[in-house]
Each structure stands twice: as C-alpha cells, then as structure tokens.
Design a protein around this motif. Structure first.
Motif, PDB file in Angstrom:
ATOM      1  N   TRP A  35       8.937  11.001 -43.996  1.00  0.00           N
ATOM      2  CA  TRP A  35       8.094  11.013 -42.895  1.00  0.00           C
ATOM      3  C   TRP A  35       6.680  10.384 -43.411  1.00  0.00           C
ATOM      4  CZ3 TRP A  35       9.319  10.992 -38.081  1.00  0.00           C
ATOM      5  CH2 TRP A  35      10.562  11.553 -37.494  1.00  0.00           C
ATOM      6  N   GLN A  36       6.331  10.899 -44.531  1.00  0.00           N
ATOM      7  CA  GLN A  36       4.979  10.646 -45.127  1.00  0.00           C
ATOM      8  C   GLN A  36       5.047   9.091 -45.724  1.00  0.00           C
ATOM      9  OE1 GLN A  36       2.610  12.779 -44.568  1.00  0.00           O
ATOM     10  NE2 GLN A  36       4.051  13.879 -43.599  1.00  0.00           N
ATOM     11  N   THR A  37       4.800   8.088 -44.669  1.00  0.00           N
ATOM     12  CA  THR A  37       4.688   6.676 -45.286  1.00  0.00           C
ATOM     13  C   THR A  37       3.729   6.331 -46.512  1.00  0.00           C
ATOM     14  OG1 THR A  37       4.829   6.130 -42.815  1.00  0.00           O
ATOM     15  CG2 THR A  37       4.347   4.332 -44.282  1.00  0.00           C
ATOM     16  N   THR A  38       2.893   7.221 -46.878  1.00  0.00           N
ATOM     17  CA  THR A  38       1.860   6.995 -47.997  1.00  0.00           C
ATOM     18  C   THR A  38       2.500   7.244 -49.339  1.00  0.00           C
ATOM     19  OG1 THR A  38       1.089   9.173 -47.655  1.00  0.00           O
ATOM     20  CG2 THR A  38      -0.229   7.607 -46.538  1.00  0.00           C
ATOM     21  N   MET A  39       3.729   8.037 -49.044  1.00  0.00           N
ATOM     22  CA  MET A  39       4.168   8.398 -50.357  1.00  0.00           C
ATOM     23  C   MET A  39       4.879   7.064 -51.115  1.00  0.00           C
ATOM     24  SD  MET A  39       6.150  11.933 -49.970  1.00  0.00           S
ATOM     25  CE  MET A  39       5.360  13.403 -50.038  1.00  0.00           C
ATOM     26  N   ILE A  40       5.420   6.042 -50.348  1.00  0.00           N
ATOM     27  CA  ILE A  40       5.901   4.792 -50.967  1.00  0.00           C
ATOM     28  C   ILE A  40       4.913   4.017 -51.623  1.00  0.00           C
ATOM     29  CG2 ILE A  40       7.473   4.539 -48.867  1.00  0.00           C
ATOM     30  CD1 ILE A  40       5.902   1.925 -48.355  1.00  0.00           C
ATOM     31  N   ALA A  41       3.554   4.378 -51.683  1.00  0.00           N
ATOM     32  CA  ALA A  41       2.615   3.866 -52.364  1.00  0.00           C
ATOM     33  C   ALA A  41       2.235   4.877 -53.713  1.00  0.00           C
ATOM     34  CB  ALA A  41       1.320   3.589 -51.626  1.00  0.00           C
ATOM     35  N   TYR A  72       4.931  -2.658 -47.382  1.00  0.00           N
ATOM     36  CA  TYR A  72       6.536  -2.216 -47.305  1.00  0.00           C
ATOM     37  C   TYR A  72       7.323  -3.083 -48.323  1.00  0.00           C
ATOM     38  CZ  TYR A  72       5.049   0.708 -43.442  1.00  0.00           C
ATOM     39  OH  TYR A  72       4.309   1.572 -42.578  1.00  0.00           O
ATOM     40  N   GLN A  73       6.983  -4.370 -48.533  1.00  0.00           N
ATOM     41  CA  GLN A  73       7.713  -5.147 -49.336  1.00  0.00           C
ATOM     42  C   GLN A  73       8.082  -4.592 -50.653  1.00  0.00           C
ATOM     43  OE1 GLN A  73       5.366  -8.709 -47.646  1.00  0.00           O
ATOM     44  NE2 GLN A  73       7.237  -9.664 -48.522  1.00  0.00           N
ATOM     45  N   PRO A  74       7.059  -4.124 -51.516  1.00  0.00           N
ATOM     46  CA  PRO A  74       7.698  -3.864 -52.994  1.00  0.00           C
ATOM     47  C   PRO A  74       8.489  -2.590 -53.020  1.00  0.00           C
ATOM     48  CG  PRO A  74       5.119  -4.343 -52.746  1.00  0.00           C
ATOM     49  CD  PRO A  74       5.853  -4.178 -51.225  1.00  0.00           C
ATOM     50  N   LYS A  77      11.851  -3.407 -51.487  1.00  0.00           N
ATOM     51  CA  LYS A  77      12.778  -4.494 -52.480  1.00  0.00           C
ATOM     52  C   LYS A  77      13.278  -3.647 -53.586  1.00  0.00           C
ATOM     53  CE  LYS A  77      12.419  -8.789 -55.140  1.00  0.00           C
ATOM     54  NZ  LYS A  77      11.408 -10.005 -55.402  1.00  0.00           N
ATOM     55  N   LYS A  78      12.677  -2.574 -54.063  1.00  0.00           N
ATOM     56  CA  LYS A  78      13.083  -1.621 -55.092  1.00  0.00           C
ATOM     57  C   LYS A  78      14.255  -0.785 -54.789  1.00  0.00           C
ATOM     58  CE  LYS A  78       8.905  -1.109 -58.026  1.00  0.00           C
ATOM     59  NZ  LYS A  78       7.864  -0.122 -58.450  1.00  0.00           N
ATOM     60  N   ALA A  79      14.042  -0.598 -53.374  1.00  0.00           N
ATOM     61  CA  ALA A  79      15.166   0.392 -52.707  1.00  0.00           C
ATOM     62  C   ALA A  79      16.505  -0.324 -52.840  1.00  0.00           C
ATOM     63  CB  ALA A  79      14.673   0.631 -51.294  1.00  0.00           C
TER      64      ALA A  79
END
Length: 293
Positions: A35-41, A72-74, A77-79
């Motif tokens: 849920w916490q979108t900022t975590m992907i950064a 979101y792309q990086p 892509k890693k996922a």
C-alpha cells in the motif's frame, strides 16, 4: 503396449517439465499487497528480496497516479526479473459510490497510458481493486442503493479495462459478503456477481487457523464453489496486521512460522476446488515485521 505408452507419457512429461520449468506447484499464486507506494523508492531491494524469500509471485502495488511512469519503471522491471508479476492496486470504500466513479476510471486510464509507454518487462499486468463500500455509513442507510452504485462502478471499470484484453482484473471480497443478494435478484449474491465479473478474486478469509470450526478453509466453500462453476480463480487471503476485532482474525500474534505452517495445509484442504489458485497475505508492510517464531 500399455506399459510402453505409460513410459512414453512419463518421459514426455519429464521432458516438458525440464524444458519449461512447469509443475503443478508452479501454478499456485502467492500474492501480497503493497500500500505504501513510496517504499518502491525507499526499499526496492528489500521488497524484492523479501518476496523471493517468501515465494511471492504476485504483487498488488498501490498506484499513485500523480506520479510519472519513470517512478515505477525501475521497480517493476526488477520485479519482473525476479519472477514477480505486478498488478496496479487502488481502492477506497467511497469508490463504491457513483460520485467517485471517475477515480476508478482515472486509475485504469493511468495503467493503459503507462503500459503504452514502457517496455514489455516494465508493464503492469493487471488491475486489482479494494473498494469495500460496506464500510460506509450509507451501506447501513440504503444498502440496495450503494450496491447498485458499486455494481455500476465495477461495470464501468471493467469496460474501460477491456481496452487492453491482456490486463487481468481482480478485487477483494470479504468471506461474509456471500449472504448479500443483489437488488432485484434474491437468487444472486453480490459475491457471486463479483466473482463472475473478474478474472480472479481475493477472498478475505481472515482467520488464524487453516482447518476446523471458524477456520480459513471453513469460510470459503461457497466462494470456491461458485468460482469452480464459473471457471474463475480464487486466492484465499489472510491478515498479518494487529486487529481490534480479536486475536483469531490475524496471524499477528502467532508469527510467520506458524502462519506458513497453516497456509501449507490449504492446498490439501481445498484440493477439490479447481478454482483455488493460491494465497494472498495482507500486507507486505505488516508481514515483513511478523515475528519468525
């Protein structure tokens, strides 16, 4: 002759498995919500190492549509490289009301626009909605009206999403909703209607034991039966967040080891249902902090 045919068949299966990596177990999904979108950064590598350790192959990632694709792309892509499929997650109880339909359609439009701009290994493969309008005060005041608005919103969302037939559609449903008929048709519950409309659903069977009275497996036969008939997929979802509804709702108290032991029982307990597609753990933010013993 019969023996030779059997041997030939086994050799073919073995060769197929060797070449494709396919096995019945590989078909099972293990999903989680983020849920916490900022975590992907802030912690992308930790998220993906955790998913690999836990065998997660589907991530419902909350999408903030104010952010550009480059955000979101990086991560996606890693996922993808790690074998994790990403579905765009969105939702709010008030998304069940007509006045907020545009918010759902905005998410679909964002996903479609995003997928048109990125490479194949950066694409979002589905959309997953967590709407839950039964949490609204309006549900108690006029359930039929809210249900009609919810259904109309779902229809609008699915029509818009169909612009890309490769997108998988899904939603969250609580186990107890299967007692609620849709307005004007007492023979059809909102749960069965939602299962029929989506490619897969996550049934929130929030209990902390796999079998027995008031258990995970005891709560879902109706949903799985409908999905069997409809040719749909069902994920059985469990909770890891501390709950004020009682300790039996969540695995928060018992921890990760016990949860994994209980979830490992579900394939056997639900083997008669072809619709049983795996499990979903809510959610990454809480799951990662569960005690290990």
């Amino acid at each position: 002759m019969k023996a030779s045919r059997t041997v030939s068949c086994l050799l073919f299966i073995a060769l197929f498995v060797f070449l494709t990596g396919f096995s019945p177990e590989d078909q099972k999904i293990k999903a989680t919500w983020l849920w916490q979108t900022t975590m992907i950064a802030s912690e992308p590598d930790h998220i993906l190492s955790f998913t690999q350790e836990q065998g997660v192959n589907l991530l419902y990632l909350k999408i903030d549509i104010t952010r550009k694709p480059a955000y979101y792309q990086p991560f996606i892509k890693k996922a993808h490289a790690a074998g994790v499929t990403v579905h765009a997650l969105g939702g709010n109880p008030n998304w069940g009301l007509k006045e907020n339909r545009s918010k759902i359609l905005d998410l679909v439009d964002w996903v479609n626009a995003y997928n048109q701009q990125v490479s194949p290994d950066e694409k979002v493969k589905g959309i997953h909605l967590d709407i839950e309008p039964y949490l609204l005060p309006e549900w108690k005041q006029d359930q039929a009206s809210v249900m009609r608005q919810w259904m109309d919103n779902v229809e609008a969302y699915l029509a818009r999403a169909s612009a890309d037939p490769t997108l998988e559609t899904g939603c969250d449903i609580p186990f107890w909703l299967d007692k609620n008929p849709i307005p004007g048709n007492p023979q059809l519950t909102i749960t069965e209607w939602l299962i029929a409309k989506h490619d897969h659903v996550a049934v929130m069977a929030y209990r902390d034991k796999a079998e027995g009275s008031n258990s995970i497996s005891a709560l879902v036969p109706q949903e799985l039966g409908w999905a069997d008939e409809l040719g749909k997929k069902v994920l059985i979802a469990v909770e890891t967040k501390q709950s004020n509804e009682g300790d039996f709702i969540t695995f928060y108290e018992e921890g990760a080891t016990y949860m994994n032991e209980e979830l490992a029982k579900l394939p056997g307990l639900l083997a008669q249902h072809p619709s049983f597609a795996g499990v979903a753990i809510h959610s990454y933010e809480y799951w990662k902090t569960l005690k290990k013993e």
